[in-house]
Enzyme design. Structure first.
Site: not given
Length: 386
Positions: A64, A105, A158, A272, A277, A281, A319-320, A346
Site C-alpha cells: 500500500d 485505497s 484494502t 498487504e 503507505d 502519509h 494500489d497507489h 496520495h
C-alpha cells in the site's frame, strides 16, 4: 437516490474514523527524511522454471502506497538487493479511480479485487453502490482455498475490498460482519474490536467459532496452526509499526501459504504491506524503509514456496503511491537513504507491477489497475463476472 443514501451513511460512519485513520495526522515538523543503514538480510536468487503455463495458485501482494521510490529506498537500505529482484516480468499500473485522478485505497483495492473502477471510499461496490464479485469470491466458488493477510486492521480498505461490499470504507463493523457471509479459509490482521466491541452488541468471534474458525490473537500461536480455518486478529485496531510488531507479516504470510496449500485445487491469497503507505502519509523515510523491507521479506516467503511448487503465480503491486517520495541521496554500501516528499497524501503516479511464476509474462507494459485481476481471473480459468 443510492448516492444520497451513501453519503448519509458515510457521514454517520465517519465518527470512529479518527482512531482508524490517525496514521495520516502529521505536522511537517515531524518529517523524517534520513534512514541510516543497518545490516542487510540475505536475498536468495530463485529459478525461473515452472511446471505449467497457467497457475494453480495465485498470491497477490499489495504494498500500500508503494511506488518506485519506496522500492528503491528499500533496495538502498538492504545494500543493493531485494527479493523483488527475482521478478523479471515488470509493468506499470494506472491507478485513478472512477471519480478522482488520485485514488484512495478503497477504490484502488476494489480495482485490484474486482476489475472495476469505482469511487473513492467504495468497498467491493461499483459507482452505483451495487455489489461486484471479487477474485477471492470467484476462487471460493471454484473450490480454491482463500486468505487475506494485512498489517492493518483486516477490516481496513484494502483487505476489505476483497471480501466485503459496503458503500463506505468507514463502515468497519459492517465490513466485519461481511466476513461471516463468506467461506474464506483464513484471515490474519488487526481489527479485533470490530468483531467484538460492536454497536449491535454482537460478538462475531462466537459466530466465527461456530463456523469452525480457530480465533487467535497472538502471532506465535497463529504460527502454530497446521490445519483448519483460522481467524487471526492480532490487534484491537491496526497492528503497530514494524519496530514494535516485529516479523508478524512474514510469519503470517508463511502460515497462510502453509495452510492454504493443503488444498489440491489451489488457492488465492492476498497479502498487504499496509504501512508503507503510512510512512508516506507521515513523510517519514525511516518508517517507509522499515515497512518496505518487512514487505520484501514477506515476498521472500512467497518466493520460497512458489519456486519449490512450480505452479504458483506471485503478483506484487500497489494500489497507489503515497507521499510523493523523491530519492535525494543514499549509499548502497552503507544502506543510508535520504528522501524528500511533495505531499502528505496520495499521488497519481503509475505504480509498478511485478510477476513471477506461470503466466508472469502477462503482467508487462502499461496497464489499468483493473487489468490485474482480470488477467489473474483469466489465468485461473474463471469466467469474468457480469
Amino acid at each position: 437516490m443510492k448516492r444520497i443514501v451513501f453519503f448519509a451513511i458515510a457521514a454517520f460512519a465517519a465518527f470512529p474514523l479518527m482512531a482508524q485513520e490517525n496514521y495520516k495526522a502529521i505536522s511537517k515538523e515531524d518529517s523524517v527524511k534520513i534512514y541510516h543503514g543497518q545490516d542487510a538480510y540475505q536475498v536468495k536468487t530463485y529459478t525461473q522454471k515452472f511446471k505449467s503455463k497457467k497457475p494453480k495458485n495465485i498470491i497477490l501482494m499489495i504494498g500500500d502506497g508503494m511506488g518506485t521510490s519506496q522500492i528503491y529506498a528499500g533496495l538502498t537500505a538492504n545494500h543493493g538487493n531485494l527479493f523483488l529482484s527475482n521478478f523479471k516480468n515488470v509493468g506499470f499500473s494506472k491507478t485513478y479511480s472512477s471519480d478522482n485522478y488520485i485514488t484512495d485505497s478503497a477504490a484502488g483495492g476494489t480495482a485490484l479485487s474486482a476489475g472495476i473502477k469505482t469511487y473513492n471510499g467504495a468497498i467491493g461496490v461499483n459507482p452505483d453502490t451495487l455489489d461486484v464479485k471479487t477474485i477471492l469470491e470467484l476462487a471460493e466458488e471454484n473450490n480454491k482455498s482463500t486468505g487475506l493477510v494485512s498489517t492493518s486492521a483486516i477490516t481496513h480498505a484494502t483487505p476489505a475490498s476483497f471480501i466485503a461490499h459496503q458503500p463506505s470504507r468507514n463502515m468497519y463493523e459492517a465490513i466485519a460482519a461481511d466476513f461471516l457471509q463468506t467461506d474464506i479459509d483464513l484471515f490474519i490482521g488487526g481489527g479485533y474490536k470490530h468483531f467484538t466491541q460492536r454497536k449491535d452488541g454482537k460478538d462475531l468471534t462466537v459466530e466465527l467459532k461456530k463456523k469452525g474458525y480457530q480465533v487467535l490473537q497472538d502471532i506465535d500461536e497463529i504460527a502454530k496452526v497446521k490445519s483448519g480455518k483460522l481467524a487471526g486478529l492480532t490487534a484491537d485496531e491496526h497492528n503497530p509499526r514494524y519496530d514494535e510488531r516485529g516479523d508478524m507479516l512474514p510469519v503470517a504470510t508463511e502460515t497462510a501459504i502453509n495452510l492454504l496449500s493443503k488444498n489440491n485445487k489451489g488457492f488465492f491469497l492476498m497479502v498487504e504491506g499496509s504501512q508503507i503507505d503510512w510512512g508516506g502519509h507521515q513523510n517519514d523515510a525511516i518508517y517507509i524503509v522499515e515497512e518496505m523491507l518487512d514487505f520484501d521479506q514477506s515476498i521472500g516467503k512467497a518466493l520460497e514456496f512458489a519456486a519449490k511448487d512450480g505452479n504458483t503465480l506471485i503478483v506484487v503491486t500497489a494500489d497507489h503511491e503515497t507521499g510523493g517520495l523523491s530519492v535525494s541521496g543514499g549509499n548502497l554500501s552503507t544502506g543510508d537513504f535520504k528522501g524528500g516528499f511533495t505531499t502528505g497524501g496520495h499521488t497519481g503516479i503509475m505504480v509498478p507491477v511485478f510477476a513471477y511464476g506461470p503466466g508472469a509474462e502477462n503482467f508487462t507494459g502499461i496497464m489499468e489497475n483493473t487489468d490485474i485481476p482480470k488477467k489473474m481471473m483469466e489465468l485461473f480459468g474463471f469466467s469474468m463476472p457480469k
